[in-house]
Design a protein around this motif. Structure first.
Motif, mmCIF file in Angstrom:
data_model
loop_
_atom_site.group_PDB
_atom_site.id
_atom_site.type_symbol
_atom_site.label_atom_id
_atom_site.label_comp_id
_atom_site.label_asym_id
_atom_site.label_seq_id
_atom_site.Cartn_x
_atom_site.Cartn_y
_atom_site.Cartn_z
ATOM 1 N N LEU A 1 47.704 3.436 76.353
ATOM 2 C CA LEU A 1 47.520 4.884 76.303
ATOM 3 C C LEU A 1 46.406 5.266 75.332
ATOM 4 N N MET A 2 46.326 4.594 74.192
ATOM 5 C CA MET A 2 45.274 4.871 73.223
ATOM 6 C C MET A 2 43.902 4.506 73.773
ATOM 7 N N ARG A 3 43.822 3.372 74.478
ATOM 8 C CA ARG A 3 42.538 2.963 75.067
ATOM 9 C C ARG A 3 42.070 3.982 76.103
ATOM 10 N N ILE A 4 42.985 4.424 76.961
ATOM 11 C CA ILE A 4 42.624 5.379 78.006
ATOM 12 C C ILE A 4 42.212 6.717 77.396
ATOM 13 N N SER A 5 42.925 7.155 76.360
ATOM 14 C CA SER A 5 42.605 8.426 75.699
ATOM 15 C C SER A 5 41.182 8.407 75.154
ATOM 16 N N PHE A 6 40.813 7.305 74.515
ATOM 17 C CA PHE A 6 39.474 7.175 73.950
ATOM 18 C C PHE A 6 38.415 7.204 75.048
ATOM 19 N N LYS A 7 38.683 6.528 76.159
ATOM 20 C CA LYS A 7 37.710 6.472 77.248
ATOM 21 C C LYS A 7 37.584 7.808 77.966
ATOM 22 N N TYR A 8 38.677 8.546 78.058
ATOM 23 C CA TYR A 8 38.603 9.892 78.622
ATOM 24 C C TYR A 8 37.717 10.782 77.760
ATOM 25 N N LEU A 9 37.857 10.637 76.456
ATOM 26 C CA LEU A 9 37.124 11.493 75.531
ATOM 27 C C LEU A 9 35.624 11.243 75.601
ATOM 28 N N ILE A 10 35.215 9.986 75.642
ATOM 29 C CA ILE A 10 33.778 9.686 75.588
ATOM 30 C C ILE A 10 33.172 9.348 76.944
ATOM 31 N N GLY A 11 34.010 9.274 77.985
ATOM 32 C CA GLY A 11 33.487 8.948 79.311
ATOM 33 C C GLY A 11 33.756 10.020 80.352
ATOM 34 N N ILE A 12 35.020 10.321 80.587
ATOM 35 C CA ILE A 12 35.393 11.269 81.639
ATOM 36 C C ILE A 12 34.980 12.693 81.283
ATOM 37 N N LEU A 13 35.212 13.109 80.039
ATOM 38 C CA LEU A 13 34.869 14.477 79.631
ATOM 39 C C LEU A 13 33.387 14.790 79.844
ATOM 40 N N PRO A 14 32.454 13.955 79.364
ATOM 41 C CA PRO A 14 31.034 14.247 79.618
ATOM 42 C C PRO A 14 30.664 14.235 81.099
ATOM 43 N N SER A 15 31.286 13.331 81.870
ATOM 44 C CA SER A 15 30.943 13.256 83.297
ATOM 45 C C SER A 15 31.419 14.500 84.038
ATOM 46 N N ILE A 16 32.614 15.015 83.687
ATOM 47 C CA ILE A 16 33.102 16.252 84.310
ATOM 48 C C ILE A 16 32.225 17.433 83.903
ATOM 49 N N ALA A 17 31.826 17.463 82.627
ATOM 50 C CA ALA A 17 30.950 18.542 82.152
ATOM 51 C C ALA A 17 29.624 18.532 82.907
ATOM 52 N N LEU A 18 29.058 17.338 83.122
ATOM 53 C CA LEU A 18 27.797 17.228 83.856
ATOM 54 C C LEU A 18 27.965 17.675 85.299
ATOM 55 N N PHE A 19 29.037 17.244 85.938
ATOM 56 C CA PHE A 19 29.258 17.594 87.340
ATOM 57 C C PHE A 19 29.447 19.099 87.491
ATOM 58 N N GLN A 20 30.195 19.709 86.576
ATOM 59 C CA GLN A 20 30.415 21.148 86.667
ATOM 60 C C GLN A 20 29.139 21.935 86.420
ATOM 61 N N SER A 21 28.247 21.379 85.594
ATOM 62 C CA SER A 21 26.975 22.063 85.353
ATOM 63 C C SER A 21 26.054 22.003 86.563
ATOM 64 N N LEU A 22 26.255 20.993 87.408
ATOM 65 C CA LEU A 22 25.419 20.834 88.597
ATOM 66 C C LEU A 22 25.961 21.592 89.805
ATOM 67 N N ARG A 23 27.250 21.949 89.752
ATOM 68 C CA ARG A 23 27.866 22.605 90.902
ATOM 69 C C ARG A 23 28.458 23.944 90.483
ATOM 70 N N GLU A 24 27.987 25.000 91.123
ATOM 71 C CA GLU A 24 28.510 26.338 90.847
ATOM 72 C C GLU A 24 29.875 26.485 91.528
ATOM 73 N N PRO A 25 30.946 26.757 90.744
ATOM 74 C CA PRO A 25 32.273 26.856 91.358
ATOM 75 C C PRO A 25 32.362 28.027 92.324
ATOM 76 N N SER A 26 32.883 27.760 93.508
ATOM 77 C CA SER A 26 33.072 28.796 94.519
ATOM 78 C C SER A 26 34.563 28.950 94.777
ATOM 79 N N LEU A 27 35.097 30.121 94.518
ATOM 80 C CA LEU A 27 36.528 30.357 94.638
ATOM 81 C C LEU A 27 36.791 31.442 95.673
ATOM 82 N N PRO A 28 36.859 31.080 96.946
ATOM 83 C CA PRO A 28 37.076 32.084 97.997
ATOM 84 C C PRO A 28 38.432 32.760 97.843
#
Length: 267
Positions: free
Chosen positions: A87-114
């Motif tokens: 759990l500690m290993r995954i938490s660390f990887k989410y913080l420095i890996g998944i979080l930046p990748s989600i931030a980048l993806f959201q910056s590239l795609r404008e959310p559309s909420l019909p």
């Protein structure tokens, strides 16, 4: 009377998922905050793992649980310490890996909420297409990681430190692999161009199936017992034990077509 009838007709003509979608639309921050999206993804993964943690902890007290554990009584119980370390290993990887990748993806795609939610049929179609597409991309990427030594050593070998799988190990991988799988999942949904609610449900199901694949238990309600086209925990644990074959995550057809399906089951 006519107005009441029209209102009732409008109400029942709405998709069954409309109430859920209206609730989510009021909380748009869920679709706009990378930090919140990352926290939700992490918590959902952990909550899906909790029932299997309980089974592991109770295995020593209730021996019948080992009837469902792949490997049976030969399996060495997964101690709480191993879960906490993972759990500690995954938490660390989410913080420095998944979080930046989600931030980048959201910056590239404008959310559309019909305003309208998809019908149940449309949502089911979207989710099925996303799963099939993700399964295809995953098979090709997983196959390459095993056939190219550099990719295996630098990207995939961390995931194979778990010879005997347990639920939390579904995301116990290198940062590069976690991010790559995130890209495959987001890319699959983008290619299908599904409704945001369908995409959210796809990610939810994708997380559950990954946990179920690694849980180490062959339970009667497992996907492979409900639909023969699914693989399941025994199928994937055989891959972890032999370091080859059974490359597809959820379905069997690609391994069958390309001759990479293992004939032996997990022990």
């Amino acid at each position: 009377m006519m107005n009441v009838t029209c209102l009732l007709a409008d109400r029942y003509s709405e998709p069954l998922l409309q109430s859920l979608w209206d609730h989510l639309r009021k909380r748009q921050v869920l679709f706009q905050s990378p930090l919140l999206a990352t926290c939700v993804a992490f918590c959902v993964h952990f909550l899906f793992c909790v029932p299997y943690l309980v089974l592991d902890l109770l295995g020593g007290r209730f021996q019948w649980i080992y009837n469902y554990r792949i490997g049976g009584r030969a399996y060495k119980s997964c101690h709480l310490r191993r879960w906490l370390d993972c759990l500690m290993r995954i938490s660390f990887k989410y913080l420095i890996g998944i979080l930046p990748s989600i931030a980048l993806f959201q910056s590239l795609r404008e959310p559309s909420l019909p305003e309208k939610a998809p019908s149940c049929f449309v949502a089911l179609t979207d989710i099925t297409l996303c799963l099939l597409l993700f399964d295809t991309f995953f098979y090709m990427w997983h196959f390459c990681m095993h056939r190219v030594p550099w990719l295996f050593q630098q990207v995939h070998c961390t995931h194979h430190q778990n010879y005997e799988t347990f639920a939390l190990a579904a995301q116990d991988a290198s940062i590069a692999e976690l991010v790559s799988l995130q890209i495959l999942a987001l890319g699959s949904a983008a290619l299908v161009q599904c409704h945001p609610l369908s995409e959210a449900l796809f990610h939810l199901l994708n997380t559950y199936l990954a946990v179920e694949d690694h849980c180490g238990y062959d339970l009667p309600w497992g996907p492979m017992h409900l639909l023969p086209c699914f693989s399941g925990a025994q199928y994937h644990q055989a891959h972890h034990q032999r370091y080859k074959g059974n490359y597809a995550p959820y379905f069997r057809h690609w391994d069958w077509i390309f001759g990479t399906e293992l004939k032996q089951t997990a022990t």
